[in-house]
Design an enzyme around this catalytic site. Structure first.
Site, short mmCIF file in Angstrom:
data_model
loop_
_atom_site.label_atom_id
_atom_site.label_comp_id
_atom_site.label_asym_id
_atom_site.label_seq_id
_atom_site.Cartn_x
_atom_site.Cartn_y
_atom_site.Cartn_z
CD GLN A 23 -2.94 -1.11 2.27
OE1 GLN A 23 -2.69 -1.79 3.26
NE2 GLN A 23 -4.03 -0.38 2.20
NE ARG A 80 0.08 -4.72 11.92
CZ ARG A 80 -1.05 -4.87 11.26
NH1 ARG A 80 -2.02 -3.99 11.36
NH2 ARG A 80 -1.24 -5.91 10.47
CG HIS A 124 -0.91 -6.15 5.30
ND1 HIS A 124 -1.04 -5.51 6.52
CD2 HIS A 124 -1.98 -5.76 4.58
CE1 HIS A 124 -2.12 -4.75 6.51
NE2 HIS A 124 -2.72 -4.90 5.33
CG ASN A 168 -3.41 -7.28 8.19
OD1 ASN A 168 -3.56 -6.69 9.26
ND2 ASN A 168 -4.20 -7.06 7.15
CE1 TYR A 292 -9.87 0.55 9.45
CE2 TYR A 292 -9.55 -1.80 9.79
CZ TYR A 292 -9.04 -0.55 9.52
OH TYR A 292 -7.68 -0.37 9.32
CD GLU A 352 -5.07 -2.80 9.76
OE1 GLU A 352 -6.15 -2.52 9.21
OE2 GLU A 352 -4.23 -3.55 9.27
CD1 TRP A 399 -5.86 2.13 7.41
CD2 TRP A 399 -4.18 0.72 7.90
NE1 TRP A 399 -5.30 1.74 6.23
CE2 TRP A 399 -4.28 0.87 6.50
CE3 TRP A 399 -3.18 -0.10 8.43
CZ2 TRP A 399 -3.41 0.23 5.61
CZ3 TRP A 399 -2.33 -0.74 7.57
CH2 TRP A 399 -2.45 -0.58 6.17
CD GLU A 406 -8.35 0.49 1.81
OE1 GLU A 406 -7.31 0.75 2.43
OE2 GLU A 406 -9.12 -0.45 2.11
CD1 TRP A 407 -6.40 -2.94 1.03
CD2 TRP A 407 -4.86 -3.95 -0.23
NE1 TRP A 407 -5.32 -3.25 1.83
CE2 TRP A 407 -4.36 -3.86 1.08
CE3 TRP A 407 -4.04 -4.54 -1.21
CZ2 TRP A 407 -3.11 -4.33 1.46
CZ3 TRP A 407 -2.78 -5.02 -0.84
CH2 TRP A 407 -2.33 -4.92 0.47
O1 IFM Z 1 -6.17 -0.75 4.22
C1 IFM Z 1 -6.69 -1.82 4.93
C2 IFM Z 1 -5.57 -2.65 5.54
O2 IFM Z 1 -4.69 -3.09 4.58
C3 IFM Z 1 -6.15 -3.85 6.25
N1 IFM Z 1 -7.18 -3.47 7.17
C4 IFM Z 1 -8.21 -2.58 6.70
C5 IFM Z 1 -7.60 -1.36 6.04
C6 IFM Z 1 -8.71 -0.42 5.54
O3 IFM Z 1 -9.53 -1.07 4.62
#
Ligand code: IFM
Length: 443
Positions: A23, A80, A124, A168, A292, A352, A399, A406-407
């Protein structure tokens, strides 16, 4: 933005921020790095919302000194980050590529030089593509490869990394990457993805032994949890909630803490061999908790391929990801984990916690993000409430340090305490960065 006074946290509480390799690093062709499944996926048309890739990302590989300076300025005691397996072993097997480990050694030494504890995640989601070509996490052999890789990393960095995190969010890697096909490697196996859970867990257990043989530092895993809010009051709704809870919250944690696999949808233990559950239950020093939001669940329609239906939760503010902002869920989660696992549960660290908003610099170049401040304020009060109820929580990582890739959402979601202009790579600390520094970490 003014917020209520932050309660005190216990002495020694670990304040940190989190990132991951693909990322932020960029430099995907540097120093012998091999391709990962995310290189392949991101370069496949139609996979990423804005068509972007992590080829450059935040260019952290070349700018890590500046980024460690931002960490030091924030005052965190820990950082981290994740190690890209294909930098260490370009094909996921064989001897380490020294230049790949050199980068992480430079990073670790830079962190230590600024008084910041390095917290290293080994996986990750960026599996070497060559391992995917051999079946990836569907192939039991990947677990053994992961332990070899852990050994190589610990041989170089075992004297300096202060906390190891093996995996992760193995649930997200299984479900989004192998169940639904929206993350790399893009498989759509639905509940036939169970072997991905088992082989990740087996790899974790084998890696724990490898790490302990090389390093005296504590070992953790970072799981993602989502408290279930059952929407509906029928037995079918409650059964759907329990099925989702088993899948998201228990599938990984029950066996890690010695309880074996729970009953759940598609949990076909045909791939589990004698002795595996003992390997997986190797004692952990810390349980990493990524949180989250909670998830609303009700009974599925009769023709659904799933045994539950995910429904939006009403009555909460929402982030730019449309995720509900629900700090109460974090308090509930921490208390529930303690109540569910009791003495089997090691101390927890929130590895996170964060939110995406559409943060834009103003005419003076400043980035004001009051929603993120409110988010963090609420979630820190939630952690404090859990501690007040006797839950052993010893750290909190935001985070993320930087806006990053973001993926499947590409660059469209900004989670950082620091804004990144991807055209210039200019970093601008947001108002949340100053708030966290002045009101929480160094009040
Ligand atoms: O960006 C991601 C992270 O790589 C893994 N946990 C959730 C984050 C937000 O979507």
């Amino acid at each position: 933005m003014t917020t209520a006074p932050m309660p005190e946290f216990p002495a020694g509480f670990r304040w940190g921020v989190s990132t991951s390799a693909y990322q932020i690093e960029g430099a995907v062709g540097a120093d012998g790095r091999g391709p990962s499944i995310w290189d392949t996926f991101a370069h496949s048309p139609g996979r990423i919302a804005d068509g972007s890739t992590g080829d450059v990302a935040c260019d952290h590989y070349h700018r890590y000194r500046e980024d460690v300076g931002l960490l030091a300025g924030l005052g965190v005691s820990a950082y981290r980050f994740s190690i890209a397996w294909p930098r260490v072993q370009p094909t996921g097997a064989g001897a380490a590529t020294p230049a790949g480990l050199d980068f992480y050694e430079r990073l670790v030494d830079e962190l230590l030089g600024h008084g910041v504890d390095p917290v290293a995640t080994l996986f990750h989601w960026d599996l070497p593509q060559a391992l995917e070509d051999a079946g990836g996490w569907l192939n039991r052999d990947t677990a053994a490869r992961f332990a070899e890789y852990a050994d190589l990393v610990a041989a170089r960095l075992g004297d300096r990394v202060k906390l190891w995190i093996t995996l992760n969010e193995p649930f997200i890697h299984m479900s989004l990457g192998h169940g639904m096909g929206v993350h790399a490697p893009g498989r759509m196996l639905l509940f036939d993805a169970f072997p991905v859970a088992h082989h990740q867990l087996l790899g974790h257990g084998l890696a724990v032994s490898a790490l302990r043989a090389r390093s005296g530092s504590p070992v953790a895993i970072a799981n993602n949890y989502s408290p279930v809010r059952v929407a509906g009051d029928t037995d079918a709704d409650r059964a759907a909630g329990a099925a989702y809870d088993a899948l998201h919250n228990r599938l990984f944690t029950d066996p890690l803490l010695g309880l074996g696999y729970p009953d759940g949808p598609g949990f076909d233990e045909g791939v589990v061999r004698a002795g595996d559950l003992d390997v997986i239950a190797a004692p952990l020093d810390v349980l990493g908790v990524n949180y989250y939001n909670p998830t609303g669940i009700r009974a599925a329609e009769p023709d659904s391929p799933l045994p539950f239906e995910i429904v939006p939760l009403e009555g909460y503010p929402r982030t730019a990801f449309d995720w509900p902002v629900a700090p109460d869920g974090l308090r509930d989660l921490l208390v529930d984990l303690r109540d569910r696992y009791g003495a089997a549960l090691p101390p927890m660290q929130v590895t996170e916690s964060g939110c995406a908003y559409d943060d834009v610099p103003d005419a003076d170049g400043r980035v004001d993000d009051p929603d993120r401040i409110a988010y963090l304020d609420g979630h820190l009060h939630a952690v404090r409430a859990a501690i007040d109820e006797g839950v052993d929580v010893t750290g909190y990582f935001v985070w993320s340090l930087l806006d990053n890739w973001e993926w499947a959402e590409g660059f469209t979601k900004r989670f950082g305490l620091v804004h990144v202009d991807y055209a210039t790579q200019r970093r601008t600390p947001k108002s949340s960065y100053a708030w966290l520094r002045d009101r929480v970490i160094k009040p």
